[in-house]
Every structure is written in C-alpha cells, then in structure tokens.
Design an enzyme around this catalytic site. Structure first.
Site, short mmCIF file in Angstrom:
data_model
loop_
_atom_site.label_atom_id
_atom_site.label_comp_id
_atom_site.label_asym_id
_atom_site.label_seq_id
_atom_site.Cartn_x
_atom_site.Cartn_y
_atom_site.Cartn_z
N GLY B 46 -1.45 11.97 -9.23
CA GLY B 46 -1.09 11.10 -7.75
C GLY B 46 -0.14 12.04 -7.00
N GLY B 48 1.48 10.62 -4.09
CA GLY B 48 2.33 9.94 -3.03
C GLY B 48 3.86 10.58 -3.03
N LEU B 49 4.72 9.67 -2.59
CA LEU B 49 6.18 10.28 -2.63
C LEU B 49 6.64 10.74 -4.09
CD1 LEU B 49 7.82 7.82 -0.06
CD2 LEU B 49 6.96 10.12 0.52
N ALA B 50 6.06 10.09 -4.82
CA ALA B 50 6.87 10.64 -6.35
C ALA B 50 5.93 11.73 -6.74
CB ALA B 50 6.69 9.37 -7.29
N GLY B 51 4.69 11.64 -6.61
CA GLY B 51 3.69 12.72 -7.22
C GLY B 51 4.19 14.03 -6.47
N HIS B 272 5.24 -10.25 0.05
CA HIS B 272 5.84 -9.98 1.30
C HIS B 272 5.58 -11.13 2.08
CE1 HIS B 272 7.42 -7.97 4.74
NE2 HIS B 272 7.79 -7.05 4.11
N SER B 290 6.01 -5.46 9.70
CA SER B 290 7.52 -4.81 9.37
C SER B 290 8.39 -6.22 9.11
CB SER B 290 7.92 -3.84 10.02
OG SER B 290 9.20 -3.54 9.73
N ARG B 336 12.69 -11.40 0.77
CA ARG B 336 11.33 -11.13 0.85
C ARG B 336 10.73 -12.32 -0.20
NH1 ARG B 336 9.74 -4.85 0.62
NH2 ARG B 336 10.23 -4.66 2.80
N GLU B 431 6.17 3.99 -8.22
CA GLU B 431 6.01 2.46 -8.24
C GLU B 431 5.29 2.45 -9.61
OE1 GLU B 431 3.48 0.92 -5.21
OE2 GLU B 431 3.57 -1.11 -6.08
#
Lengths: 257, 643, 242
Positions: B46, B48-51, B272, B290, B336, B431
């Site tokens: 992955g 994404g931000l983490a990967g 959401h 948003s 939310r 996530e």
C-alpha cells in the site's frame, strides 16, 4: 427546481479495443440503451461492461479509481477531447447529460509514445513516476524537519505553489498535445517546489534532472499551443511552462550543476 | 454461541505517566546498527499516507524496502481524496489547544473505545507531522504574514486543523509519494505497481513474505522479507456504495486474518452525514461533500410527511431544522455519527425529500442572505461546483440534498502498541489497523494517524522485531511459500471455473444492499441474524453462479474485482457477527435495542469496554473472540453529549 | 585534473569544459530557447528590412541611396549576412528536428481529434511548421531573385549601376505570378509571426500576468504590420513606378 428531470439516452459507442501492448487495435462499435442522463461517463461504461459480460464478451478495460476527480487514474479521449468536452473536469466527473439521444461517441485511450497501451483504454504512465523520481521532491529525511513556522511562506506564494501542486498526474496534457509533450506536468512540479523556500536547495539540480528524464522518456517538445492547459482537469496554467523554461535556462547557464 | 478466549489480549503498552510512555518505549526498543539495516528487507503493502510515509522513512534508515501498490502509481492511493485537513496540537491559534486536549477530544469522539496510550502518542506526534510535511514542501494554507493558518472542524472547540484548500489529502500524499520516489531513485525502495497482494507467508510463526499477482501479466510472484508492513486501507466497499475508491478492498487484510492475524472491531464503520444522495440504480460510488459545509448550511426537512412542494414553496414555520431542534448547543455541527443517524431517522419516518425520499436539505439561503453570495462562493465555490456537476442543481438557488454514506472504517487488523499484529513480523498501519479512533473517528484525524504511523512509529518498532527475534535469511523455496502461492493461484482458478450466469457486480451490489439495510446506520439483533444468513447464502450463490469472462493470464479487471468480492463475502459475515456480539450502542455502531428515549446511543462501559479481536477458524466456523480490556485513567469515561 | 581528463573522453566540448553547453543545446528546453531567440532576432531583421524597403514608396532615388549606403559598408554587411544565415539555419534546423521529434513522440494519431481551447476550431498552431516551410521556400526564391540574381528570365542591371537596386527589385515584381507569390509570402510570414512572436517570449520564459496579454496582442499586431507592410509594396510599388 432547475434540475432537468433525468432522461434516458440510446447511444452508439466506438471504443478502442486492443488485447495487449503488441496486439493490433481498432475501434469497435457497441450500442447502449437507456443510459440515464444522471450517470457519470464511467457509469455508462459500467453499463456497457455488464452488457458485454452478459453476452460473453470481454469487458472494456479502463483505468479509474476514486471517481471523484482527484486521483488522476481515469482518462480517455472522448470524441477527440481528453476527458471529454467539459473544461476542468476529469472523465469520472463528466456526466451523461452532456450528451444527446442518438449520439455516437468515439472513445480512445491516451496516445503517445511515452504512454504505451496496456490494454483497451489503459495506458502505462510510469514515465511520470520516473520524472518525479529524477528530482520532484525536497530531500529531507523524516525527523530532520525544523519547527514548521520557522519557514515563512507569504500567502500569495503559498497560493501559487498550491495552484501548481494541484496537478493530479492524469496525463491529459500529454494526450491532448499534438507533440505528446509532458511540459505542463513537469512544469507544475518544478514551479511548485521552486516557488517555496523549502525547494531552494535543490532548485537547479531538480529542474536539470527532471527535464533530462522527460526528454529521455520520449515526450515531445512544447510548441506553446495551449492545448494542454485547456484539457487539464486541475486547471494548471501555461505560465508554469514559462517558469520551467526560465528555471531550466537559469540552471543550465548559471548553476554549477 | 461465540467462544471467548480465556486469556485477555494484551496491547503491550508501556506503564507509567501517559505523557512519557512513548519515550519509555523508544528507550526499550532494540536497534539495528546502520550498516546492518541494509541486510534486512521490509515489505510495505500500500502506498497511501501510511504506506508511502512508512516506505520512505524505512528506506531513509537503510532498510531494503519493497513497496507494492494496486494502482498504476503510488500517487493514486485513496488518501488523495481527503478534503478537509489534518489535526495537530500546535496551538498556533493560542486558543487553548494542547496535546492533552487533542488526546481527550479523540478519545471522547471515539466514545471511549480506543486505546488510551496509542491516542496519546498520536496527539504527541501530530506536531512533528506538520513540521515534516512543511519541510517536504506541502503548501499548507498561510496567513498573509507567512505563518501557518488553521480552521475548525467537527468535535473540537479549538482551531487545530491544517489544510491545503480542499485538497489536503492530495498534498500530503504527494509529499509522501515524493519522499518515496526519492528513495526509489536512490535504490532504497523497489517499487512494484499494479500488484495485488493475495496472501501472507508465515514461516515458523513469523510473517516472512507475501504472494502477489501482477495485474498486467497475471503472473504470481512471492517475495521474501524480514517484516511485512500492511497499509492497505479500509473495508468500506463491503457496502458497495461508499465514498471509497473503487479498488479499495479488504483482500490483503483478510488474507492476513486467515493466516492468523486477529481482526478487531470490524463493526465500527463511519457513516458520513454529508454526501450526495443516490440518484439511481446505476450509482457506482458516493461523493462526499466536506463537513465544513455545515458551518454555514442548515439541515432541514418539511414538517409534513411526504411534502412534495419544492423547497422554496415551504414556508419557514413548516420546516423542521431537526439538528438545531435536537442538539441546540452544537446544532448543525453535531458530530458525524450523530448527524447521520438523525438524517436517517427523519427519512425513515417519511419526512425525507428528493425523488426517492432518501435525502435531507442542506440549505445555504440564510447564509447567502446574510453574508452575500460572493462570500459563500469564496468559501465553498469548488464544492458547490462539484455538487452542481454531479446533480445538475444549482446550490446557490436551491438547497443541496444530502444523505449519509459509508466513509471510513475504524475497525481493522488488531495491533499492539508497536503496531505489530499478533503475528510477529506483521505490522499494520493507517486505516487498515483498528487502534486509534475507537468507535467513531473525528474529522481531520485519519490523515494524522496514517502519517504518525508511517513517519514516526514504524521506523522505531520494525527494528525491534528484527533485533529481538534475530530473524534469519530464508529462501523462497520454503514449502510455506509454495503452499501460499498455490493457494492464491487455485483461488483465482476456482473463480474462473465457476462460469455461472451473474456478474461480479451483481453480487457486490447484492452484498452492499444487505449490509446497508441491516448492518448500516442502525442495527438490531433480528436484522443482524438475518443479514448473516443472507450473506452466507449470497456467498454460496457466488461460488456457484459468478460469471467472469477472460483469462487469468492478462489484465482482467473483472477477475480482480471478483477476487475482492469473494473476500468481502467472507469478511462481511464477521462484520455482522461483531455487530451482533457488541450488544451496546457507541459511535458508529448503533444498536436500536440500546438507545435513550431521545434516540441517542446508550453505551455499556461495564460489559463492552474492550476491543473485540477475532481469530479466524475457517469459513462456516465461528471465530474465537479475544478481548483486550480498555481502561481509561487519563480520559475517564464520560457522557458524549452534544445537546 | 582527473575531472578534465575524464571529460576529454567525451570529446572536444568536454575538453573545453563545455559538455554542459552541448547538453543544453540537445535538451528540449534549450532547443526551444534557441528557437525563440533566433525567431525574435529574425523579427528584428524583418523590422529593419521592411523599413528599408518602404523607401520604395519614396521612389528610386532614396531607395538606391539607401541600398548603396548599406552596401558600401561591406564588412559590416558581410558580418550581418553571416549572422542572419546562422540565425536562419539554426531556426530552420531546429524546426525540422523538433518537428520530427514531436511527430515521433506523438507516434499514434487519434481517429477523431478536437481542440478544447475555447473558440479554436482547428489547431491553429499546427500551422507553424507549414507556414514556416512556405516562408522558407519564399526566402529561397527571394534570395535567388534579389541577392544572388539568378532568375534567368530577369534582365538584371549590373551592381555597379546606381539604378540597379531599384530597377532589379521592380523587375522581380514585374510579372503577375511573381507578385502573387511575393504577396502570399508576405501574408504567410505574417501568420507565422502572429503566433511566433508571443510564443518566443513564452519559450524564453518571459511570462507574467501583467505583460503576457499585452505581448500576445503586440504579436498579432506585429504579424499584421509585417504582412501588410511587405504586401503593400508588392501591391502598390510596381504600379507607382512603372
């Protein structure tokens, strides 16, 4: 309400089919019926694919992911226009109300030597990654960063940087350019980092290396036609290319790189 | 009946003062010497931000990193779609923010179902994230003087959200991507795009590699490593319609689960409140608007059931501003989960608007009248434009119509304080893990968690695994690799061999409907039991009737999708079972049996203050439940009221 | 020392420490920079050339004086002509090589292609190579006619004759076919300039929100002035001094 009630369209689609990079390709004609004007363009292709699966034919391969216009994965040439007729819009955000009952729609993949076709409407855009790899970054290791507010960035500089950084890397600039030039893509990253104080240390090296890689990847040259700017879904400005030219010449003539 | 493991699960958090626990852990973690790091290989799945941040940071340290992504480029990962911003306890606004307050808001927002130590670490690291991203050239919004600016977001009384227009996720992801590409050019990262992870290889109880399929050539490959870092995102697409990207899936996490990794809190899913409603059966995905819109927009429905008049024909006193009515102190800015349930309640009661009756108005007319259209245009112009493009309605003239949609999944693979799963050598970030958000995530916290995990946690904890366990080099000729490779191949072959009559899309939509109807915003025992049966039946039908055209030796998107749906069909049952077992209401998990007279969540701290970590026992066999007790000392249990 | 020996292996430019210059000239941006620069310098020549030729309206006397004054400084003229040839050849050479390169980069063409630039029906700028080629052909013809004096059908006055510049010019425009060719040459040159002028600024990196719109307008006006200026000579001068 100013919403025009949704209608259903019957359409003729002429889609580029190509089994693999080396196989021959050509336009194939399909009919789709009852396409709601509320559908997105890709949802219309979903309908076609369901129809093809039902009839035992291989579905049309097309790239897509977020379907909200930001990931840059989708992109086809629709009736000769990259991402279709709307300006500042990706293919996934184009809606079928833009078309009329009985229309014929020609759908082709991005074409360029630097973007070889993988299958049907999918192309290989890894050349973009290699350009970024050549210098589209700030060399700062994790943990090395100074306190954020010690780097002041005036509001208007931040806005210029942000406007350039908004590029989604979809490749529509290359696809729409008669020269298959990647200047708009490259200039967006060069401008973004050259305008910020953080990008100064590698400013010369970055532009020299990125342009060298761009050339080596067989993208064409820019002849200032402005087609890329008109096709860009992120509305990246042509002025970035002028900045790229400036940055490059300055680096080539004056830097020690 | 569910089998509960005798020994409670231990998150292996440090003791002592909460503020110094991370320092203490860093002191205790073993290190790998700089020149030894290059001898070790770490797989990161992955980007994404983490990967992306993990791969870049680990390569900077000197590890050999193999990075895999399912998309054609690491820059496409769905972190890119995050709009609003990223929280950090910088207190630049001088408005009383602190690490403690961010920690407390996050625990409270998650209804006391997250691990205190993890959340505190997250709040501590939040400030370093901003520093790091600014240094990378992320163009955060600025004041005229050049300093960073902030905005407010749901669930907080301070302004601590940093943002880049409405494209914060994109800019943060590009920062991580660029850091990654720098390592690719330096040789620290080997990048594998269009690869799907299909299995985890466990050797002698330790995660030692993965099996992938090349999505272009259909080729299966095995990769050996000394640690596997999984950053494969959430499972929201189990609901078919969600704000997720189309390729988001549970496959990698689910295959790890089947190899022994516990799956924690799968029932915690976030719906959401402000998404563009479904317009027809053709809908393939839902688009988020948003949360910031609720700063100026007022949510309402007509007071009369089935009122079909156009909104401008409905006089003020015949409108029900139900959020303002029910939550006078937070009004339209209620969190939310609360806002989503309130919208569902009105629509279910027959007051919904729009062609399907499944939407509510988000009305800007008062704000436009008071501040002028130009002010509203400046604030939300791009969102209004996006809304108009999708719906063909002009939100400056008629109220927007919105409805809740599946957005984020708080559950994920179980990890300890070091982000290591119960399988040694398998780390789970972002996530894909369960750890920091509890039962509900606050806005602008997902980006913070992904980057904290990748930039600042994993670089420390991976070394400890390598150094303590003294992992030895192994070869891909080990039988475990062969077995996993064959398992992945035969599963794909099995799907192709069904040769049924219904498309993958048909099964995915059917699963989505079951999930949304019975495991969605409001759940009850009867519905959940029904859903479990329906999922089982659908799964059987899938394996008898799915029709996938083409071969496994070429690019075949239909086949990829079928593989993912097959895993969703197994996973969804666990999600429903977890929801059934958690007999309380909290955050994103609302059990109709447990609500107050006003229809609010009724949490049960005495019986359910734990993490449910499920151990796989085979399809059709019920999983074993491991409980990790949660204690709250620094953010003691409280009432989560927004009235 | 080791550096320069290593560089020497890369050839003469390397020995001179100029391999960077070679790299610059072979890069896409370096090439279009040269293209833009040579283009703008050639525009400068056009201004001077047009100014001189407008003397044709004033009659034989002033024009011949101007021509002889110019030719009397033959060292400077030779230098200028040499410069012009270099600029022109560089401009043409790069036009050909980049066009070939761009054609290869495009490789495949769409079955259907439409512009997304508002108001643009056909890609107007695809005309640059076409118009440039026409201009090239015209320039060659023009040089044969009036610089080299090689058109066999014309009766050139010898250069020593004071009347030669004026008479020879009129001779070149004496027949209707020549006039049409010269007229079209002037118009196509104008078309070429109307994009090329502003485009050169962009290639040189000179783009600014305050000035670029103006440059674009000036570019169009410049194209019109050059085209009208030269065309007017073709149209009116032969009739005036028959």
């Amino acid at each position: 309400m100013n919403h025009v009630a949704s209608k259903n369209l019957n359409l003729t689609l002429k889609i580029w089919r190509q089994a693999g990079p080396k196989q021959p390709g050509g336009l194939k004609t399909y009919q789709v019926r009852g396409i709601s004007t509320d559908m997105s363009f890709l949802e219309m292709l979903d309908v076609l694919n369901e129809q093809l699966i039902a009839s035992g034919e291989e579905p049309v391969a097309f790239d897509h992911d977020c379907r909200e216009g930001i990931c840059g994965t989708c992109g086809v040439v629709i009736n000769g226009q990259a991402h279709g007729p709307d300006s500042g819009t990706t293919t996934c955000q184009l809606h079928m109300r833009r078309f009329h009952d009985g229309d014929t729609i020609v759908i082709e993949p991005w074409l360029a030597k630097a973007f070889p076709i993988v299958r049907d409407l999918i192309v290989d855009r890894s050349a973009f990654d290699r350009i970024i790899q050549a210098g589209g970054f700030v060399s700062v290791n994790t943990g090395n960063a100074p306190e954020a507010n010690t780097t002041l960035v005036p509001h208007h500089v931040q806005q210029d940087a942000m406007n350039a950084a908004a590029c989604i890397g979809c490749g529509a600039c290359v696809a729409s350019c008669k020269n298959a030039s990647a200047m708009l893509f490259v200039s967006a990253k060069v401008s973004h980092l050259a305008s910020l104080p953080q990008g100064q240390a590698e400013r010369s090296k970055r532009v020299l290396n990125m342009v060298a890689t761009m050339d080596a990847e067989h993208f064409g040259n820019c002849t200032n036609t402005g087609e890329c700017e008109a096709a860009c879904p992120a509305k990246i400005k042509l002025s970035n290319i002028a900045q790229l030219n400036r940055e490059y010449m300055k680096a080539a003539l004056l830097s020690k790189e | 009946m569910v089998t509960v493991a005798d020994t409670p699960l231990d998150g292996r958090c440090p003791d002592g003062n909460i503020a110094s626990r991370w320092d203490q852990r860093k002191r205790d973690l073993k290190l790998v010497a700089p020149n030894n790091k290059r001898k070790y290989t770490v797989i990161v799945v992955g980007t994404g931000l983490a990967g992306g941040s993990a791969a870049a940071s680990l390569a900077e340290l000197g590890y050999n990193v193999l990075s895999f992504c399912i998309q054609d480029s690491p820059r496409r990962a769905h972190s890119i779609a995050a709009q609003g911003g990223i929280n950090a306890a910088k207190n630049y606004q001088n408005d009383g923010d602190s690490v403690w307050r961010l920690f407390y808001d996050t625990v409270k927002g998650g209804e006391w179902r997250a691990r205190e130590s993890n959340v505190y670490r997250l709040a501590t690291l939040s400030t370093s994230i901003i520093d790091q991203c600014v240094a990378q050239g992320v163009p955060f919004a600025r004041e005229y003087g050049g300093t960073l600016t902030n905005r407010s977001f749901g669930g907080a009384q301070v302004s601590r959200t940093f943002y880049c227009g409405g494209q914060t996720g994109q800019q943060l992801l590009l920062g991580a991507y660029q850091a990654m590409m720098r390592q690719v050019s330096g040789g620290g990262i080997k990048l594998f795009t269009r690869r799907e992870m299909l299995d985890l290889v466990v050797v002698d109880g330790i995660a030692r590699g993965i099996v992938t399929r090349d999505l272009v050539t259909g080729k299966y490959e095995t990769f050996v490593s000394d640690a596997v870092v999984l950053c494969t995102g959430g499972y929201g697409n189990a609901y078919y319609l969600s704000t997720m990207a189309k390729t988001c899936n549970v496959t990698a996490a689910w295959r790890c689960h089947k190899r022994g990794a516990y799956f924690a809190n799968p029932c915690f899913t976030q719906i959401h409140p402000t998404c563009i409603p479904v317009s027809g059966d053709h809908q393939s995905k839902l688009t988020l608007m948003s949360e910031s819109l609720r700063n100026d927009g007022r949510v309402w429905v007509p007071k009369t059931k089935g009122d079909t008049r156009s909104p401008d024909q409905i006089p003020e006193d015949e409108r029900d501003y139900y959020l303002e009515r029910r939550y006078p102190s937070y009004g339209n800015l209620a969190p939310r989960d609360v806002s989503s349930r309130a919208a569902k309640e009105r629509c279910d009661a027959g007051f919904g608007v729009g062609p399907s009756g499944m939407s509510v108005y988000l009305d800007f007319s008062k704000a436009i009248k008071e501040d002028g259209e130009s002010v509203i245009r400046e604030k939300y112009g791009n969102l209004f434009h996006m809304y108009e493009r999708i719906t063909d309605e002009n939100p400056y003239k008629v109220p927007m119509r919105i409805y809740p949609a599946v957005h984020y999944t708080m559950g994920g693979l179980w990890v300890d304080y070091n982000l290591q799963s119960n399988l040694p050598g398998l780390y789970v970030l972002g996530e894909a893990n369960f750890s920091d958000h509890g039962a509900n995530r606050l806005g602008a916290s997902a980006l913070m968690q992904g980057l904290a995990d990748g930039y600042f946690v994993i670089p420390y904890t991976v070394g400890d695994h390598i150094a303590t366990r003294k992992v030895k080099p192994i070869s891909a000729d080990r039988p475990e690799f062969h077995e996993a490779l064959e398992a992945a191949k035969s599963r794909t072959a099995a799907i192709l061999n069904v040769k049924g009559t219904h498309s993958t899309e048909h099964f995915h939509r059917a699963l989505g409907k079951i999930m949304w109807d019975h495991v969605g915003m409001a759940r009850n025992e009867k519905g959940l039991l029904h859903a479990i049966e329906q999922i089982k039946t659908l799964r059987e039908q899938f394996w008898h009737d799915v029709k996938v055209i083409g071969s496994g030796e070429t690019l075949n998107q239909n086949l990829e999708h079928a593989g993912r749906v097959a895993d969703f069909l197994e996973f969804a049952e666990l999600l429903a079972r977890d929801a059934l077992y958690r007999d309380e209401s909290c955050g994103g998990h609302f059990r109709e049996e447990h609500q107050t007279e006003e229809g609010e969540c009724e949490r049960n701290d005495a019986d359910f203050s734990y993490v449910s970590a499920w151990e796989y026992q085979g399809i059709g066999t019920e999983s074993i439940l491991h409980k990790e007790p949660l204690t709250f000392v620094d953010a003691p249990f409280g009432v989560r009221s927004y009235k | 020392m080791t550096d320069s020996t290593a560089q020497c292996k890369t050839g003469l430019l390397g020995c001179l420490g100029l391999s960077w210059f070679f790299r610059l000239l072979s890069s896409s941006i370096g090439q279009k920079f040269v293209m833009g620069l040579t283009g703008l310098l050639l525009c400068g020549f056009l201004v001077a050339h047009l100014a001189g030729n407008l003397l044709l309206f004033a009659g034989a006397e002033p024009f011949n004086h101007y021509a002889h004054a110019l030719h009397s400084q033959w060292e400077l003229l030779a230098l200028a002509e040499f410069g012009l040839v270099v600029l022109f050849l560089a401009h043409v050479y790069l036009a050909v090589t980049t066009t070939i390169g761009n054609y290869r980069a495009r490789r495949d063409f769409y079955v259907l292609k439409q512009s997304k630039v508002p108001g643009r029906i056909i890609g107007a700028n695809s005309w640059m190579f076409a118009s440039g080629s026409v201009v090239l052909g015209f320039v060659i013809l023009h040089l044969i006619d009036l610089r080299l004096g090689l058109r066999s059908s014309l009766h050139y006055l010898p250069e020593e004759n004071f009347e030669a510049p004026f008479r020879n010019t009129l001779a070149a425009l004496s027949d209707p076919i020549s006039r049409v060719v010269y007229f079209l040459g002037a118009i196509i040159l104008g078309v070429h300039l109307s994009h090329g002028f502003a485009s050169a600024f962009q290639s040189l990196g000179l783009n600014h929100p305050k000035y670029t719109p103006l440059i674009k307008i000036i570019g169009k006006i410049f194209g019109v002035i050059i085209a009208v200026g030269f065309a007017s000579i073709v149209v009116f001068v032969p009739g005036m001094w028959r």
